[in-house]
Design an enzyme around this catalytic site. Structure first.
Site, short mmCIF file in Angstrom:
data_model
loop_
_atom_site.label_atom_id
_atom_site.label_comp_id
_atom_site.label_asym_id
_atom_site.label_seq_id
_atom_site.Cartn_x
_atom_site.Cartn_y
_atom_site.Cartn_z
N SER A 143 -60.99 15.02 24.60
CA SER A 143 -62.46 15.48 24.78
C SER A 143 -62.51 16.87 24.14
O SER A 143 -61.69 17.63 23.62
CB SER A 143 -62.24 15.75 26.42
OG SER A 143 -63.49 16.52 26.85
N TYR A 156 -59.16 19.17 34.77
CA TYR A 156 -59.83 18.34 33.46
C TYR A 156 -59.44 18.82 32.29
O TYR A 156 -58.80 18.19 31.45
CB TYR A 156 -61.13 17.67 33.62
CG TYR A 156 -61.70 16.61 32.77
CD1 TYR A 156 -61.52 15.24 32.88
CD2 TYR A 156 -62.05 17.35 31.54
CE1 TYR A 156 -62.18 14.52 32.04
CE2 TYR A 156 -62.68 16.40 30.45
CZ TYR A 156 -62.75 15.00 30.73
OH TYR A 156 -63.33 14.08 29.92
P1 NAD Z 1 -65.47 5.79 32.94
O1 NAD Z 1 -65.16 6.18 34.32
O2 NAD Z 1 -66.76 5.07 32.51
O3 NAD Z 1 -64.19 4.85 32.61
C1 NAD Z 1 -62.86 5.22 33.23
C2 NAD Z 1 -62.04 3.87 33.17
O4 NAD Z 1 -60.65 4.29 33.43
C3 NAD Z 1 -62.45 2.84 34.06
O5 NAD Z 1 -62.22 1.54 33.52
C4 NAD Z 1 -61.53 3.26 35.41
O6 NAD Z 1 -61.41 1.87 36.32
C5 NAD Z 1 -60.67 3.56 34.71
N1 NAD Z 1 -59.34 4.31 35.80
C6 NAD Z 1 -59.70 5.41 36.36
N2 NAD Z 1 -58.73 5.52 37.27
C7 NAD Z 1 -57.52 4.54 36.50
C8 NAD Z 1 -56.24 4.34 37.04
N3 NAD Z 1 -55.80 5.28 38.13
N4 NAD Z 1 -55.72 3.61 36.51
C9 NAD Z 1 -56.20 2.90 35.46
N5 NAD Z 1 -57.34 2.92 35.17
C10 NAD Z 1 -58.30 4.03 35.62
O7 NAD Z 1 -65.04 6.99 32.26
P2 NAD Z 1 -65.38 7.16 30.61
O8 NAD Z 1 -66.38 8.31 30.53
O9 NAD Z 1 -65.40 6.08 29.64
O10 NAD Z 1 -63.88 7.96 29.94
C11 NAD Z 1 -63.02 7.46 29.51
C12 NAD Z 1 -62.09 8.57 28.75
O11 NAD Z 1 -62.83 9.32 27.76
C13 NAD Z 1 -61.33 9.58 29.79
O12 NAD Z 1 -60.27 9.94 29.36
C14 NAD Z 1 -62.27 10.80 29.59
O13 NAD Z 1 -61.84 11.95 30.03
C15 NAD Z 1 -62.92 10.57 28.26
N6 NAD Z 1 -64.02 11.45 27.83
C16 NAD Z 1 -65.16 11.14 28.21
C17 NAD Z 1 -66.49 11.74 27.95
C18 NAD Z 1 -67.68 11.32 28.64
O14 NAD Z 1 -68.54 12.01 28.33
N7 NAD Z 1 -67.89 10.08 28.86
C19 NAD Z 1 -66.09 12.71 27.06
C20 NAD Z 1 -64.89 13.33 26.81
C21 NAD Z 1 -63.85 12.57 26.94
#
Ligand code: NAD
Length: 261
Positions: A143, A156
């Protein structure tokens, strides 16, 4: 291409960024292992739909990324199903927004386990398989918060800074095995994870929804636009290409310029 399809595991791939990466990899002809912690008909349907749409082989594997044995079991099940593990995307992640002094200790532990420690376990299980096969790709979805901090996100930010260190260390260890390990550092991507933060941010900053989006979230992003999940998926696919073979132990920021400031 008539070579054997590569097998990709994408943790946390029923939603958001992970889903877009898994779908892109399926569209590119990979066997794809989808994952989340639950085991519902909808979870399996996500993987089945990608298979129908792309003609790729997909499999849904329930595994809780907060549990080390289940992280390792996910890799073993992918190997059992497809006979190789060529690409590992450590994507599963959760968020909680609170000041350090109010941060629930159980939430801290959960975030460190899912966002950081899971990548240690899956990588540890996948690296011997990749070494034996003569190569592979490990991509850690970090991130902008792996590079800089924001208030109220101590666990985080700590986990994401930690995964940057794991990325570099892994890269050095696998450098002569045809394996690369890199991180992608997205800025704000409009996914369910971000959507869920809006009410907490509204409370923490005492602002309405529109003000949080403009002044807190996109305030950091100089383009004033959310990153799309497809842009992250395309970056991940590039890191899997032969052209990216010498990109190792680093990160690609996809953040609209956030961390340039
Ligand atoms: P999201 O909530 O849409 O998806 C997260 C996924 O992880 C889901 O499929 C959920 O079921 C799964 N998950 C959660 N807990 C879990 C567990 N204990 N075991 C297995 N799976 C689990 O989130 P997202 O925004 O798509 O984020 C995905 C990644 O990208 C994360 O690591 C997040 O930190 C990173 N990220 C997101 C953003 C953003 O702005 N959305 C920015 C930077 C980084």
């Amino acid at each position: 291409m008539n070579s054997k399809p590569r097998t990709a595991i994408v943790t946390g791939s029923t939603s958001g960024i992970g889903l877009a990466i898994a779908r892109r990899f399926a569209a590119e002809g990979c066997n794809v292992v989808f994952n989340s912690f639950s085991d519902t008909a909808e979870d399996h349907a996500v993987a089945d739909k990608a298979a129908r749409e792309t003609g790729a082989k997909t499999l849904y594997v329930q595994a809780d990324m907060s549990k080390g044995d289940q992280c390792r079991g996910l890799v073993a099940k992918a190997m059992e199903a497809f006979g190789s593990v060529d690409i590992l995307v450590n994507n599963a992640g959760v968020q909680h927004v609170a000041a350090v002094e109010d941060f629930p200790p159980a939430k801290w532990d959960q975030i460190i386990a899912i966002n950081l420690t899971s990548a240690f376990h899956t990588s540890a299980a996948a690296i011997p398989l990749m070494k034996a096969a003569g190569g592979g790709r490990i991509i850690n979805i970090a991130s902008a918060h792996g590079l800089v901090a924001s208030p109220f996100k101590s666990a985080y930010v700590s986990a994401k800074h930690g995964i940057m260190g794991l990325t570099k260390t892994t890269a050095l260890e696998v450098a002569q095995s045809g394996i690369t390990c890199n991180a992608i550092c997205p800025g704000y991507v409009l996914t369910p994870l971000v959507e869920a933060q809006i009410p907490d941010q509204m409370k923490a900053h005492d602002m309405d929804r529109e003000t949080v989006i403009r002044d807190v979230m996109l305030d950091k992003q100089p383009t004033k636009e959310f990153v799309t999940v497809e842009q992250i998926a395309a970056t991940a696919w590039f890191l899997c290409s032969a052209d990216a073979a010498q990109i190792n132990g680093t990160h690609i920021s996809v953040d609209g310029g956030w961390t340039a400031e």
